[in-house]
Write an enzyme that holds these catalytic residues in place. Structure first.
Site, PDB file in Angstrom:
ATOM      1  N   GLN A  73      -1.431  -5.513  -5.632  1.00 46.22           N
ATOM      2  CA  GLN A  73      -0.828  -6.561  -4.807  1.00 46.22           C
ATOM      3  C   GLN A  73      -1.053  -7.946  -5.402  1.00 46.22           C
ATOM      4  OE1 GLN A  73      -2.353  -8.194  -0.988  1.00 46.22           O
ATOM      5  NE2 GLN A  73      -0.563  -7.221  -0.072  1.00 46.22           N
ATOM      6  N   CYS A 103      -0.989 -12.978   4.124  1.00 48.25           N
ATOM      7  CA  CYS A 103      -2.368 -13.478   4.162  1.00 48.25           C
ATOM      8  C   CYS A 103      -2.447 -14.803   4.924  1.00 48.25           C
ATOM      9  CB  CYS A 103      -2.907 -13.648   2.745  1.00 48.25           C
ATOM     10  SG  CYS A 103      -4.577 -14.312   2.739  1.00 48.25           S
ATOM     11  N   LYS A 142       4.592  -7.199   1.670  1.00 48.35           N
ATOM     12  CA  LYS A 142       3.755  -7.049   2.873  1.00 48.35           C
ATOM     13  C   LYS A 142       3.878  -8.341   3.664  1.00 48.35           C
ATOM     14  CE  LYS A 142      -0.365  -5.455   4.930  1.00 48.35           C
ATOM     15  NZ  LYS A 142      -1.329  -6.536   5.020  1.00 48.35           N
ATOM     16  N   GLY A 204      -1.042  -2.368  11.873  1.00 44.64           N
ATOM     17  CA  GLY A 204      -1.682  -3.226  12.868  1.00 44.64           C
ATOM     18  C   GLY A 204      -2.171  -2.454  14.070  1.00 44.64           C
TER      19      GLY A 204
END
Ligand SMILES: Cc1cc2nc3c(=O)[nH]c(=O)nc-3n(C[C@H](O)[C@H](O)[C@H](O)COP(=O)(O)O)c2cc1C
Length: 324
Positions: A73, A103, A142, A204
């Site tokens: 990533q 992030c 992501k 999540g």
């Protein structure tokens, strides 16, 4: 077990490991893979850091066969650097390259990267295009569901990333502003699944095998990625497989938990280029997580955070087991 092909890779439709910087290093990924995680992803790697050969970046890019299929990533917000980094990172032979657009860490967001890219979808799309152009492996994204409650743009953002060439999306159902609090909005994940053609990996708040099964049912996602639910509990991947296959899962005994803890510590020390007295510090949090739910765990947690050697960990595990 039902199989699914995601961007050319066939896996069991069970659960993948989500990327976790400072937690899901190669030792962690190997353990989770061994326990049944169908895919793993590296900790996030700075695109610029890779271009400038920053200290520690090479180690973050190393993949072992025991954690594949595995993605590397990248995070960054400048398409030129993303392109260069994608070029460089292919030397490590990732099975795919994931771009971090979720992030929430201030330093990352202030540079325009991570979840800040959800505020600049055109720039995010340019990053995807730059990566896809340079990459010989699939490029995935992501993301979160938006910046804050007033700016939830998950669906249009997902569509834009698909149009830019992303091969799959992993969606953490929270806004940047939520960080890790509140609840992940699985319905938003479902809405994305409905509008894009590429695979969607839901993420999540999957903390149990039952949560995983429920997320599949409620969202229709292609795969599920688990982060925190695997901390100290890599067995979650085995449990999920058992539940989905209708097999009885036997939870690990306290002895098995401590064995895994010690194995994990040995792996962290073995993989580290630091002396074992420093490497053990990386293992402290994991040691405490393996005790979760067991008798006297609270009393031993602080001991975990003072571990200075593998031998101390062994002794601690022995004393701890006598109290179970
Ligand atoms: C300690 C920690 C580190 C994380 N590091 C990353 C990362 O490097 N890249 C990324 O895309 N997500 C990262 N995440 C987010 C997770 O991949 C995941 O999206 C989030 O934890 C929600 O999933 P969960 O409820 O299963 O934990 C991190 C999360 C945690 C708790």
């Amino acid at each position: 077990m039902k199989k699914i092909t995601l961007f050319g890779i066939e896996v069991d439709q069970a659960a993948a490991l989500a990327p976790m910087a400072g937690v899901a290093d190669t030792s962690y990924r190997q353990i989770c893979h061994d326990m049944g995680a169908v895919m793993t992803v590296s900790e996030m790697i700075s695109a610029k850091g890779l271009c400038y050969q920053s200290k520690g970046t090479d180690a973050l890019c190393q993949l072992t066969e025991q954690e594949r299929p595995a993605g590397l990533q990248l995070f960054g917000s400048e398409p030129e650097y993303i392109a260069k980094a994608v070029n460089l990172i292919q030397a490590y032979q990732p099975d795919w390259i994931d771009l971090n657009m979720g992030c929430p860490v201030t330093k990352v967001v202030n540079s325009g990267a991570g979840s800040a890219l959800m505020k600049t979808p055109d720039l995010a799309a340019a990053c995807v295009k730059a990566a896809v152009k340079e990459s010989s492996v699939p490029v995935t994204v992501k993301m979160r569901i938006g910046w804050d409650a007033e700016h939830i743009n998950a669906v249009s953002f997902a569509q834009q990333m698909e149009a830019a060439g992303a091969s799959a999306l992993t969606v953490h159902g929270r806004t940047k502003q939520q960080l890790y609090s509140g609840h992940a909005d699985w319905d938003k994940i479902r809405q994305i699944r409905e509008v894009v053609k590429i695979p969607v990996i839901g993420n999540g708040d999957v903390k149990t095998a039952q949560d995983c099964q429920r997320m599949y049912q409620e969202t229709g996602v292609d795969l599920i990625a688990i982060g925190r639910g695997s901390c100290g509990n890599p067995w979650i991947f085995k449990e999920i497989r058992a539940l989905l296959e209708g097999i009885i899962f036997t939870p690990p005994t306290p002895e098995e938990r401590m064995e895994m803890m010690l194995k994990h510590i040995r792996m962290i020390i073995a993989h580290s280029d630091k002396p074992s007295t420093l490497a053990i510090r990386e293992a402290r949090k994991h040691a405490s997580w393996y005790m979760t739910g067991l008798k006297n765990a609270a009393a031993f947690r602080s001991q975990c955070y003072h571990l200075n050697s593998y031998e101390e960990a062994e002794q601690m595990a022995e004393t701890f087991l006598k109290l179970q």
